[in-house]
Design an enzyme around this catalytic site. Structure first.
Site, PDB file in Angstrom:
ATOM      1  N   SER A 224       0.819  -1.192   0.000  1.00  0.00           N
ATOM      2  CA  SER A 224       0.000   0.000   0.000  1.00  0.00           C
ATOM      3  C   SER A 224       0.866   1.261   0.000  1.00  0.00           C
ATOM      4  O   SER A 224       1.733   1.385  -0.846  1.00  0.00           O
ATOM      5  CB  SER A 224      -0.931  -0.083   1.209  1.00  0.00           C
ATOM      6  OG  SER A 224      -2.099   0.614   0.938  1.00  0.00           O
ATOM      7  N   HIS A 349      -7.830  -5.574  -0.268  1.00  0.00           N
ATOM      8  CA  HIS A 349      -6.558  -4.892  -0.019  1.00  0.00           C
ATOM      9  C   HIS A 349      -5.917  -5.438   1.258  1.00  0.00           C
ATOM     10  O   HIS A 349      -6.401  -5.156   2.358  1.00  0.00           O
ATOM     11  CB  HIS A 349      -6.895  -3.402   0.142  1.00  0.00           C
ATOM     12  CG  HIS A 349      -5.727  -2.496   0.257  1.00  0.00           C
ATOM     13  ND1 HIS A 349      -4.927  -2.166  -0.812  1.00  0.00           N
ATOM     14  CD2 HIS A 349      -5.217  -1.828   1.322  1.00  0.00           C
ATOM     15  CE1 HIS A 349      -3.989  -1.317  -0.420  1.00  0.00           C
ATOM     16  NE2 HIS A 349      -4.148  -1.105   0.876  1.00  0.00           N
TER      17      HIS A 349
HETATM   18  C1  GTR Z   1      -5.495   4.438   1.403  1.00  0.00           C
HETATM   19  C2  GTR Z   1      -4.862   5.320   0.385  1.00  0.00           C
HETATM   20  C3  GTR Z   1      -4.086   4.488  -0.575  1.00  0.00           C
HETATM   21  C4  GTR Z   1      -3.257   3.418   0.079  1.00  0.00           C
HETATM   22  C5  GTR Z   1      -3.843   2.901   1.386  1.00  0.00           C
HETATM   23  C6  GTR Z   1      -2.880   2.281   2.388  1.00  0.00           C
HETATM   24  O1  GTR Z   1      -6.325   5.075   2.251  1.00  0.00           O
HETATM   25  O2  GTR Z   1      -5.877   6.031  -0.256  1.00  0.00           O
HETATM   26  O3  GTR Z   1      -3.314   5.328  -1.414  1.00  0.00           O
HETATM   27  O4  GTR Z   1      -1.958   3.817   0.258  1.00  0.00           O
HETATM   28  O5  GTR Z   1      -4.433   3.878   2.113  1.00  0.00           O
HETATM   29  O6  GTR Z   1      -1.729   2.667   2.502  1.00  0.00           O
HETATM   30  O7  GTR Z   1      -3.364   1.436   3.131  1.00  0.00           O
END
Ligand code: GTR
Length: 371
Positions: A224, A349
């Site tokens: 991420s 995610h």
């Molecule tokens: C989200 C963000 C992403 C990603 C993610 C993370 O909120 O919008 O760009 O980086 O966080 O790091 O878990």
């Protein structure tokens, strides 16, 4: 693959015509554009990196690994930061390494009462804290995401640092790390992603000096936002043998121009501290960016590049991550190497063991490690 037929038309800056003879100049041009328009300039300073081992090594994973804690002082003679570095190395001799920042503190990565707690600001996202200070209650809280035994079994060591030791991940606290101490004399100041990438390179320098590490086989990995930092670290520092980006999305492996998932406007509104301030100016005008993220993936060539996506993680634009990887592959091929991989798995995610399995298969193959 997610439905993708209604995306408005978009295209990427061409990356053709790369030849080995002029590759360094081309890569430097791209890195300069990323510095000026996306991440900010990393200060051009001669940093000394001094590790000091804290306590004795501890045997872990039924004797398969040795765990060590180091305090690393990084200084330019005027400003300094101290990082707590947690190392877990295979007992069986010099090892290839995976370097990865962690979100909540080294004490959350493994369950061990002797791991040093971060002293600065920590985030509150489902991990116990004492009002944004590290808490004993968080020991081992995210250990499920760090399959140490699996890494050791594959012959790899692991090095991790809490991201907040370098620059706390919060717009109000980000200046409490290196960003508050050093800003380059540039109209393109670095943001947290630049600082994290710099910290990763400092860790690599520490590892490269060690007898128990194969200095030519140090790979940087991140999930991420930490995947964005890992890519920027590997792009700038060719001492890294490769990079693994896990769902790094916008500002990472997915093209800014593609109107899917997180946009420049969304990311710079929520996380203004990650980038150089000028990046926010490209909100709604992504086509005017003089670079796009496939060039970041290309800038890693001819070293190893592995990009992981997840089907339900539409915010990271898995299709875009794939297309950027495919575009970068052409550059890697033009340099005579195609150590590029991509996987898309079902689910949301996250960085589950399933991803690590694919990652380790890729790394074992391309780093030529023992079987
Ligand atoms: C989200 C963000 C992403 C990603 C993610 C993370 O909120 O919008 O760009 O980086 O966080 O790091 O878990």
């Amino acid at each position: 693959m997610p439905e993708d037929f209604n995306v408005a038309s978009w295209d990427l800056p061409a990356v053709d015509g790369v030849t080995p003879a002029h590759w360094h100049a081309r890569r430097d041009t791209w890195l300069g554009l990323f510095a000026d328009h996306v991440y900010g300039r990393t200060p051009d300073v001669d940093w000394s990196v001094s590790p000091r081992e804290i306590g004795a090594a501890v045997t872990v994973a039924d004797g398969a690994g040795l765990q060590r804690q180091l305090q690393v002082t990084i200084s330019d003679g005027r400003a300094s930061v101290v990082l707590d570095l947690l190392l877990i190395l295979p007992t069986a001799g010099p090892a290839p390494m995976v370097v990865a920042l962690n979100f909540f503190g080294n004490h959350t990565v493994v369950a061990d009462d002797d791991i040093a707690l971060p002293t600065g600001w920590v985030p509150e996202h489902g991990v116990p804290t004492d009002g944004h200070r590290a808490s004993e209650a968080a020991r081992g809280a995210v250990r499920g995401g760090w399959p140490i035994s699996m890494l050791l079994k594959a012959g790899f060591g692991m090095a991790t640092v809490y991201v907040g030791d370098i620059a706390p991940d919060d717009p109000d606290h980000v200046g409490e790390g290196i960003l508050g101490l050093r800003q380059p004399a540039s109209e393109h100041p670095w943001g947290a992603l630049g600082a994290w990438a710099w910290g990763l390179s400092c860790v690599r320098r520490v590892l490269a000096e060690r007898d128990d590490v194969r200095s030519e086989e140090i790979v940087v990995l991140g999930h991420s936002r930490l995947g964005k930092a890992a890519l920027w670290a590997a792009a700038q520092d060719d001492g890294f043998a490769g990079v693994v980006s896990v769902q790094s999305g916008c500002g990472g492996a997915s093209p800014s121009r593609r109107p899917v998932g997180e946009s420049v406007e969304a990311i710079t509104t929520r996380f203004p501290h990650w980038f150089t301030p000028g990046f926010a100016g490209y909100a709604g005008r992504e086509r005017e960016l003089p670079v796009d993220q496939h060039q970041l993936l290309a800038a890693i060539a001819p070293r190893a590049l592995y990009v992981c996506s997840a089907i339900e993680d539409e915010w990271s634009d898995p299709v875009g991550e794939y297309l950027a990887t495919a575009a970068a592959l052409n550059v890697h091929r033009a340099l005579g190497q195609a150590r590029v991989g991509y996987h898309l798995r079902p689910g949301p995610h996250s960085l589950p063991v399933e991803d690590w399995e694919h990652i380790l298969t890729f790394l074992r193959h391309h780093l030529g490690t023992r079987s």
